[in-house]
Scaffold this motif. Structure first.
Motif, mmCIF file in Angstrom:
data_model
loop_
_atom_site.group_PDB
_atom_site.id
_atom_site.type_symbol
_atom_site.label_atom_id
_atom_site.label_comp_id
_atom_site.label_asym_id
_atom_site.label_seq_id
_atom_site.Cartn_x
_atom_site.Cartn_y
_atom_site.Cartn_z
ATOM 1 N N ALA A 142 -0.510 -2.928 -3.066
ATOM 2 C CA ALA A 142 0.462 -1.845 -3.207
ATOM 3 C C ALA A 142 -0.130 -0.511 -2.765
ATOM 4 N N THR A 143 -1.361 -0.237 -3.151
ATOM 5 C CA THR A 143 -2.009 1.025 -2.786
ATOM 6 C C THR A 143 -2.079 1.191 -1.277
ATOM 7 N N SER A 144 -2.443 0.127 -0.573
ATOM 8 C CA SER A 144 -2.526 0.173 0.878
ATOM 9 C C SER A 144 -1.160 0.417 1.512
ATOM 10 N N LEU A 145 -0.136 -0.244 0.987
ATOM 11 C CA LEU A 145 1.213 -0.111 1.550
ATOM 12 C C LEU A 145 1.781 1.287 1.336
ATOM 13 N N VAL A 146 1.520 1.859 0.173
ATOM 14 C CA VAL A 146 2.059 3.184 -0.155
ATOM 15 C C VAL A 146 1.536 4.240 0.825
ATOM 16 N N GLY A 171 8.699 0.586 -15.796
ATOM 17 C CA GLY A 171 8.215 0.673 -17.173
ATOM 18 C C GLY A 171 8.145 2.133 -17.596
ATOM 19 N N GLY A 172 6.995 2.551 -18.058
ATOM 20 C CA GLY A 172 6.796 3.959 -18.400
ATOM 21 C C GLY A 172 6.174 4.745 -17.262
ATOM 22 N N GLY A 173 6.137 4.137 -16.070
ATOM 23 C CA GLY A 173 5.553 4.804 -14.907
ATOM 24 C C GLY A 173 4.040 4.749 -14.850
ATOM 25 N N GLU A 174 3.432 3.949 -15.728
ATOM 26 C CA GLU A 174 1.973 3.910 -15.828
ATOM 27 C C GLU A 174 1.322 3.499 -14.500
ATOM 28 N N PHE A 175 1.823 2.421 -13.917
ATOM 29 C CA PHE A 175 1.225 1.904 -12.674
ATOM 30 C C PHE A 175 1.536 2.815 -11.486
ATOM 31 N N LEU A 176 2.809 3.165 -11.329
ATOM 32 C CA LEU A 176 3.214 3.973 -10.175
ATOM 33 C C LEU A 176 2.464 5.299 -10.126
ATOM 34 N N SER A 177 2.224 5.906 -11.262
ATOM 35 C CA SER A 177 1.562 7.217 -11.284
ATOM 36 C C SER A 177 0.156 7.170 -10.704
ATOM 37 N N LYS A 178 -0.419 5.975 -10.630
ATOM 38 C CA LYS A 178 -1.793 5.828 -10.128
ATOM 39 C C LYS A 178 -1.842 5.541 -8.624
ATOM 40 N N LEU A 179 -0.681 5.496 -7.948
ATOM 41 C CA LEU A 179 -0.646 5.149 -6.528
ATOM 42 C C LEU A 179 -0.653 6.361 -5.607
ATOM 43 N N ARG A 180 -0.815 7.550 -6.156
ATOM 44 C CA ARG A 180 -0.831 8.759 -5.325
ATOM 45 C C ARG A 180 -2.005 8.769 -4.346
ATOM 46 N N PRO A 181 -1.811 9.430 -3.181
ATOM 47 C CA PRO A 181 -0.691 10.302 -2.796
ATOM 48 C C PRO A 181 0.550 9.511 -2.404
ATOM 49 N N PHE A 182 1.707 10.068 -2.743
ATOM 50 C CA PHE A 182 2.978 9.405 -2.509
ATOM 51 C C PHE A 182 3.568 9.756 -1.144
ATOM 52 N N PRO A 183 4.493 8.917 -0.661
ATOM 53 C CA PRO A 183 5.306 9.278 0.503
ATOM 54 C C PRO A 183 6.209 10.468 0.167
ATOM 55 N N THR A 184 6.924 10.962 1.170
ATOM 56 C CA THR A 184 7.812 12.107 0.975
ATOM 57 C C THR A 184 8.904 11.805 -0.041
ATOM 58 N N SER A 185 9.449 10.589 0.017
ATOM 59 C CA SER A 185 10.560 10.194 -0.851
ATOM 60 C C SER A 185 10.135 9.018 -1.729
ATOM 61 N N VAL A 186 10.147 9.229 -3.050
ATOM 62 C CA VAL A 186 9.733 8.177 -3.988
ATOM 63 C C VAL A 186 10.753 8.070 -5.120
ATOM 64 N N TYR A 187 11.238 6.852 -5.331
ATOM 65 C CA TYR A 187 12.164 6.566 -6.422
ATOM 66 C C TYR A 187 11.578 5.460 -7.300
ATOM 67 N N ALA A 188 12.037 5.421 -8.541
ATOM 68 C CA ALA A 188 11.658 4.351 -9.459
ATOM 69 C C ALA A 188 12.877 3.982 -10.291
ATOM 70 N N THR A 189 13.065 2.688 -10.541
ATOM 71 C CA THR A 189 14.144 2.240 -11.413
ATOM 72 C C THR A 189 13.573 1.695 -12.710
ATOM 73 N N LEU A 222 9.652 0.773 1.969
ATOM 74 C CA LEU A 222 8.760 0.006 1.090
ATOM 75 C C LEU A 222 9.398 -0.131 -0.286
ATOM 76 N N ILE A 223 9.459 -1.351 -0.767
ATOM 77 C CA ILE A 223 9.921 -1.617 -2.138
ATOM 78 C C ILE A 223 8.860 -2.468 -2.820
ATOM 79 N N ILE A 224 8.382 -1.991 -3.978
ATOM 80 C CA ILE A 224 7.407 -2.760 -4.748
ATOM 81 C C ILE A 224 8.023 -3.145 -6.093
ATOM 82 N N ASN A 225 7.565 -4.263 -6.610
ATOM 83 C CA ASN A 225 8.183 -4.832 -7.802
ATOM 84 C C ASN A 225 7.139 -5.665 -8.535
#
Length: 252
Positions: A44-48, A60-78, A117-120
């Motif tokens: 996931a880190t490489s793809l981001v 979830g609580g965003g725990e994992f996603l928050s560690k993938l920075r730097p982010f692309p220009t547009s980032v969403y989470a469900t 990119l969609i990660i799950n």
């Protein structure tokens, strides 16, 4: 059943579970998982880093996603579990992530082809809907919990495994993904051991993973839990086989 240690462990299991954070039992070494041959996080880190727009499904609580920075220009989470939504927003909104509450995998509130990119990670999904919202040649990465996950827990508690998910496995997921116009780039399926070193850790886990034993209450399983407690006293641990599979696919 007069065992002070048993009662003490059960009382400790009342610790609140927040977001999607198992550190209360994992970082204290009370629960350990055998390693997989892949790393969802590394992939996931490489793809981001090469994405322009991305979605994290079931953050979830965003725990994992928050560690993938730097982010692309547009980032969403469900997120579909209501108690997690404000936790995810508090953690992710300051980072520029738009958190969206959802209730239906079949109808996501995004326009066609929005994400490249969609990660799950461990989240349900509709292959058809994922294909709709991903761009052509967009990448979909998912790590899933299979239907046979930790079946030994159910066997020892004398509770049938959930029949709605028992056939959820790599083969079925691949069929669904390929039928919806994805090219599979990588896939694998494994059954690593999850080890519990005390009964309190197992109870804490069951309270968080509500689908393993639906409606789990300690009072309904006191005898069975005590039997597992004695197994741990004798062997030093209680093992259950996890069921994990990963798919990396490109929209075609």
């Amino acid at each position: 059943m007069n065992d002070k240690q048993f009662s003490s462990f059960l009382k400790q299991a009342d610790e609140p579970f927040v977001g999607w954070d198992f550190s209360f039992i994992s970082e204290t070494g009370r629960m350990k998982s055998e390693l997989l041959s892949w790393s969802y996080g590394s992939i996931a880190t490489s793809l981001v880093q090469s994405a322009k727009s991305m979605l994290d499904m079931g953050t979830g609580g965003g725990e994992f996603l928050s560690k993938l920075r730097p982010f692309p220009t547009s980032v969403y989470a469900t997120e579909g579990y209501l108690p997690n939504v404000p936790i995810a927003k508090e953690r992710l909104t300051p980072l520029g992530v738009k958190v969206v509450q959802i209730s239906n995998d079949e109808n996501l509130p995004f326009e066609t082809g929005k994400f490249d990119l969609i990660i799950n990670q461990h989240e349900s999904f509709s292959s058809k809907e994922v294909r709709r919202i991903i761009s052509k040649e967009g990448i979909f990465l998912t790590q899933q919990v299979g239907g046979l996950d930790c079946i030994e827990i159910n066997e020892n508690l004398r509770v049938p495994i959930n029949k709605d998910f028992i056939d959820w496995n790599l083969k079925k997921a691949l069929n669904e993904i390929q039928e919806n116009h994805f090219e599979v780039l990588k896939s694998a399926e494994e059954f690593p051991i999850q080890r519990f070193y005390d009964i309190g850790a197992l109870v804490y886990y069951l309270k968080a993973i509500s689908w393993q034993v639906p409606g789990f209450e300690i009072s309904n399983f006191k005898d069975e839990l005590y039997t597992i407690h004695k197994i741990i006293e004798q062997k030093g641990y209680f093992d259950a086989k996890q069921h994990r599979f990963i798919i990396l696919a490109k929209a075609v």
